[in-house]
Design a protein around this motif. Structure first.
Motif, PDB file in Angstrom:
ATOM      1  N   VAL A  54       3.993  -4.878   3.406  1.00 60.92           N
ATOM      2  CA  VAL A  54       3.059  -5.467   3.852  1.00 60.92           C
ATOM      3  C   VAL A  54       2.162  -4.644   5.140  1.00 60.92           C
ATOM      4  CG1 VAL A  54       2.156  -7.743   5.181  1.00 60.92           C
ATOM      5  CG2 VAL A  54       3.748  -7.976   3.231  1.00 60.92           C
ATOM      6  N   THR A  55       2.891  -3.917   5.563  1.00 55.54           N
ATOM      7  CA  THR A  55       2.089  -3.200   6.705  1.00 55.54           C
ATOM      8  C   THR A  55       0.910  -2.167   6.136  1.00 55.54           C
ATOM      9  OG1 THR A  55       3.744  -1.316   6.546  1.00 55.54           O
ATOM     10  CG2 THR A  55       4.197  -3.088   8.195  1.00 55.54           C
ATOM     11  N   SER A  56       0.919  -2.095   4.703  1.00 56.00           N
ATOM     12  CA  SER A  56      -0.097  -1.207   4.133  1.00 56.00           C
ATOM     13  C   SER A  56      -1.128  -2.002   3.436  1.00 56.00           C
ATOM     14  CB  SER A  56       0.495  -0.094   3.263  1.00 56.00           C
ATOM     15  OG  SER A  56       1.225  -0.651   1.952  1.00 56.00           O
ATOM     16  N   VAL A  57      -0.865  -3.295   3.355  1.00 57.56           N
ATOM     17  CA  VAL A  57      -1.812  -4.116   2.817  1.00 57.56           C
ATOM     18  C   VAL A  57      -3.269  -4.263   3.519  1.00 57.56           C
ATOM     19  CG1 VAL A  57      -2.226  -6.377   2.002  1.00 57.56           C
ATOM     20  CG2 VAL A  57      -0.218  -5.368   1.739  1.00 57.56           C
ATOM     21  N   GLU A  58      -4.217  -3.784   2.903  1.00 62.99           N
ATOM     22  CA  GLU A  58      -5.548  -3.964   3.617  1.00 62.99           C
ATOM     23  C   GLU A  58      -6.313  -5.271   3.363  1.00 62.99           C
ATOM     24  OE1 GLU A  58      -6.918  -1.808   5.435  1.00 62.99           O
ATOM     25  OE2 GLU A  58      -5.066  -0.432   4.998  1.00 62.99           O
ATOM     26  N   ALA A  59      -7.078  -5.831   4.291  1.00 65.44           N
ATOM     27  CA  ALA A  59      -7.764  -7.058   4.078  1.00 65.44           C
ATOM     28  C   ALA A  59      -8.522  -7.127   2.792  1.00 65.44           C
ATOM     29  CB  ALA A  59      -8.673  -7.280   5.196  1.00 65.44           C
TER      30      ALA A  59
END
Length: 357
Positions: A54-59
């Motif tokens: 989740v820390t690498s998920v973009e909006a």
């Protein structure tokens, strides 16, 4: 089906998703770093599974899941280990799971969903990261309900307590009132009709209805175990050496049987093991089966976790114990649906999306 589209962060095997879907919410996708959860998530829920930290998920990728004219819900139940009572007194700030609530907050700030929900252990409220998370929501104009939920009050046959947060930009929001206050669902009501099996056996009609094998010594011990009792009920020659020591006498809640007439203890990732807690079957000489553990977590009786030829206790136990109980997910979903019906309008999401565009 209501006008709510959801994305489920930290979705695991799909407990929260399954509950929200039962309440009428369209869950479009689930995100989790554990690829082993993909089979359970997609087979049971018909939603996309994205194996990603989740820390690498973009909006932008989250926005793509939401359809025009729908209320946007972002759900996130970050792993609870850093906040667990088992870690009280330890410095868990270096735990890789610690920043996940900050990542969740960032995605809320960047996607601006109409609705937000999170669930975690009650002790999450003792940590700075949680209060930063709540302060961030308030700063963005969200109305918030938060509180400790005793799941047995909502029909979960399990003495599980969790902290739940609901947030909305539509207006004041609350969790629905308890549905089973004073009328708990018992272990017998939940699993009493499953066919009996012995320790080490698997029922031929259900690959998940399998119980872990017991050693000769542990089989002797469970025969002498009373529902709701402890290892102190055993004959002296069966008591483990560690429990004879002064330090071991303070751990009575292992090697225990459940009481049939009461809700079960909290399911953990090791809920299939007789020696791991009070996970002995009330009247059969074995630990509860994986299917029984899943049912006590309120998963449907036909919920699948792994292909039949790949089922193992450690993997499935971890998925079951880490899951948001489906019934709690349904209660959260029902609260959000009721809220949208009270404060939303069919036109508001489309109008807001045009303004943002």
């Amino acid at each position: 089906m209501t006008m709510i589209d959801a994305v489920d962060l930290f979705c695991g095997a799909g407990g929260l998703t399954a509950g929200m879907r039962a309440a009428g919410i369209a869950v479009r996708a689930g995100y989790d770093i554990e690829r082993q959860c993909e089979y359970a998530y997609t087979e049971n829920n018909g939603a996309a599974f994205v194996a990603k930290d989740v820390t690498s998920v973009e909006a932008d990728e989250l926005r793509a899941w939401y359809r025009p004219g729908r209320y946007r819900l972002l759900a996130g139940c970050a792993p609870c280990q850093p906040f667990s009572t088992y870690n009280q007194g330890k410095d868990t700030r270096n735990d890789r799971k610690w920043p996940l609530l900050y990542a969740f907050r960032r995605l809320i700030e960047e996607t601006q969903p109409h609705l937000v929900t999170m669930e975690n252990v009650p002790d999450v409220t003792k940590h700075e990261v949680y209060h930063d998370f709540v302060a961030g929501l308030r700063a963005q104009g969200y109305e918030i309900w938060e509180g400790r939920v005793h799941c047995v009050d909502y029909g979960l046959p399990q003495q599980r307590r969790r902290h739940v947060l609901l947030a909305s930009k539509l207006g004041p929001i609350v969790l629905i009132e308890p549905t089973h206050k004073g009328q708990p669902v018992s272990v017998e009501e939940a699993i009493g009709k499953l066919p009996p099996i012995a320790a080490g056996e698997c029922h031929p009609d259900d690959p998940l209805h399998r119980a872990a094998a017991l050693s000769y010594l542990n089989l002797k011990r469970i025969v002498h175990s009373k529902p709701g009792g402890t290892w102190k009920d055993w004959p002296p020659h069966l008591v483990a050496d560690c429990h004879r020591k002064a330090s071991g006498k303070t751990y009575p809640s292992v090697y225990g049987r459940m009481k049939a007439e009461e809700p079960s203890p909290t399911m953990t990732t090791l809920c299939y093991g007789f020696g791991n807690g009070r996970f002995g079957h009330p009247n059969q000489h074995r630990a509860i089966s994986l299917r029984e553990a899943a049912i006590l977590q309120s998963f449907p009786k036909d919920y699948v976790f792994l292909p039949p030829d790949k089922i193992n206790f450690k993997s499935v136990g971890r998925m079951i114990g880490n899951a948001v109980p489906v019934r709690l997910g349904e209660v959260i979903g029902e609260s959000l649906v009721r809220h949208v019906r009270a404060f939303g309008s069919d036109q508001q999401p489309a109008q807001e999306d045009r303004i943002r565009a």
